[in-house]
Design a protein around this motif. Structure first.
Motif: not given
Length: 104
Positions: A4-20
Protein backbone atom coordinates in the motif's frame (compact mmCIF):
# COMPACT_ATOMS: atom_id res chain seq x y z
CA UNK A 1 1.18 -3.92 4.14
CA UNK A 2 4.09 -2.49 2.20
CA UNK A 3 2.14 -2.98 -1.02
CA UNK A 4 0.00 0.00 0.00
CA UNK A 5 3.05 2.26 0.38
CA UNK A 6 5.56 1.33 -2.33
CA UNK A 7 7.70 4.47 -2.03
CA UNK A 8 7.75 4.40 1.77
CA UNK A 9 8.69 0.72 1.84
CA UNK A 10 11.48 1.29 -0.67
CA UNK A 11 12.81 4.20 1.41
CA UNK A 12 12.68 2.10 4.58
CA UNK A 13 14.49 -0.82 2.95
CA UNK A 14 17.14 1.51 1.54
CA UNK A 15 17.69 3.20 4.92
CA UNK A 16 17.94 -0.12 6.77
CA UNK A 17 19.83 -1.95 4.04
CA UNK A 18 23.28 -0.94 5.17
CA UNK A 19 22.84 -2.02 8.79
CA UNK A 20 23.11 -5.77 9.44
CA UNK A 21 21.35 -5.34 12.82
CA UNK A 22 18.08 -4.32 11.14
CA UNK A 23 15.62 -6.78 9.62
CA UNK A 24 12.50 -5.48 7.89
CA UNK A 25 9.63 -7.96 7.65
CA UNK A 26 6.64 -7.09 5.51
CA UNK A 27 4.42 -10.08 6.12
CA UNK A 28 1.82 -11.45 8.48
CA UNK A 29 3.36 -13.76 11.08
CA UNK A 30 1.63 -16.22 13.39
CA UNK A 31 1.06 -15.58 17.09
CA UNK A 32 3.77 -17.97 18.31
CA UNK A 33 6.35 -16.21 16.13
CA UNK A 34 5.23 -12.80 17.43
CA UNK A 35 5.76 -13.98 21.01
CA UNK A 36 9.20 -15.35 20.12
CA UNK A 37 10.18 -12.00 18.57
CA UNK A 38 8.93 -10.18 21.66
CA UNK A 39 11.03 -12.40 23.93
CA UNK A 40 14.26 -11.83 21.99
CA UNK A 41 13.89 -8.13 21.14
CA UNK A 42 15.79 -5.39 22.95
CA UNK A 43 12.88 -2.92 22.75
CA UNK A 44 9.39 -2.74 21.25
CA UNK A 45 8.61 0.25 19.04
CA UNK A 46 5.09 1.18 17.94
CA UNK A 47 4.95 4.46 16.03
CA UNK A 48 1.31 4.33 15.09
CA UNK A 49 -1.52 6.50 13.83
CA UNK A 50 -4.03 4.61 15.93
CA UNK A 51 -3.64 1.62 18.24
CA UNK A 52 -6.72 -0.14 19.55
CA UNK A 53 -5.42 -1.36 22.89
CA UNK A 54 -1.72 -1.87 22.25
CA UNK A 55 -1.54 -5.56 23.10
CA UNK A 56 2.03 -5.95 21.83
CA UNK A 57 3.12 -2.96 23.90
CA UNK A 58 1.42 -4.32 27.02
CA UNK A 59 2.90 -7.79 26.51
CA UNK A 60 6.43 -6.41 26.15
CA UNK A 61 6.00 -4.16 29.17
CA UNK A 62 4.92 -7.22 31.15
CA UNK A 63 8.18 -8.91 30.06
CA UNK A 64 10.14 -5.91 31.31
CA UNK A 65 11.08 -4.73 27.82
CA UNK A 66 11.47 -1.01 27.15
CA UNK A 67 8.73 0.32 24.89
CA UNK A 68 8.66 3.34 22.58
CA UNK A 69 5.26 4.39 21.28
CA UNK A 70 3.23 7.25 19.94
CA UNK A 71 1.66 9.03 22.91
CA UNK A 72 -1.82 8.66 21.45
CA UNK A 73 -4.67 6.15 21.27
CA UNK A 74 -5.65 3.12 23.33
CA UNK A 75 -2.16 2.44 24.64
CA UNK A 76 -2.42 5.60 26.74
CA UNK A 77 -4.76 3.68 29.06
CA UNK A 78 -1.69 1.95 30.53
CA UNK A 79 1.30 3.97 29.32
CA UNK A 80 2.74 7.20 30.69
CA UNK A 81 6.04 9.03 30.55
CA UNK A 82 6.92 7.17 33.77
CA UNK A 83 6.78 3.67 32.26
CA UNK A 84 7.42 4.20 28.53
CA UNK A 85 9.18 6.43 26.03
CA UNK A 86 6.33 8.38 24.44
CA UNK A 87 6.73 10.08 21.07
CA UNK A 88 4.94 13.37 20.41
CA UNK A 89 2.38 13.49 17.62
CA UNK A 90 0.17 15.83 15.63
CA UNK A 91 -3.38 14.86 14.70
CA UNK A 92 -3.98 15.07 10.96
CA UNK A 93 -6.99 14.00 8.90
CA UNK A 94 -6.89 10.64 7.15
CA UNK A 95 -6.77 11.24 3.41
CA UNK A 96 -9.25 9.52 1.12
CA UNK A 97 -7.89 6.12 0.06
CA UNK A 98 -5.19 6.00 2.75
CA UNK A 99 -6.79 3.14 4.66
CA UNK A 100 -8.21 0.27 2.61
CA UNK A 101 -11.93 -0.16 3.16
CA UNK A 102 -12.32 3.10 5.11
CA UNK A 103 -14.49 5.96 3.98
CA UNK A 104 -14.31 9.47 5.45
Amino acid sequence: NGQWHDEGLRALLQAAGGDPRIMVRDEVIDRAHVRALQRCCDAYVSLHRAEGFGLGLAECMEMGKPVIATGWSGNMEFMSDRNACLVDFALIPVAEGEYPGAVG
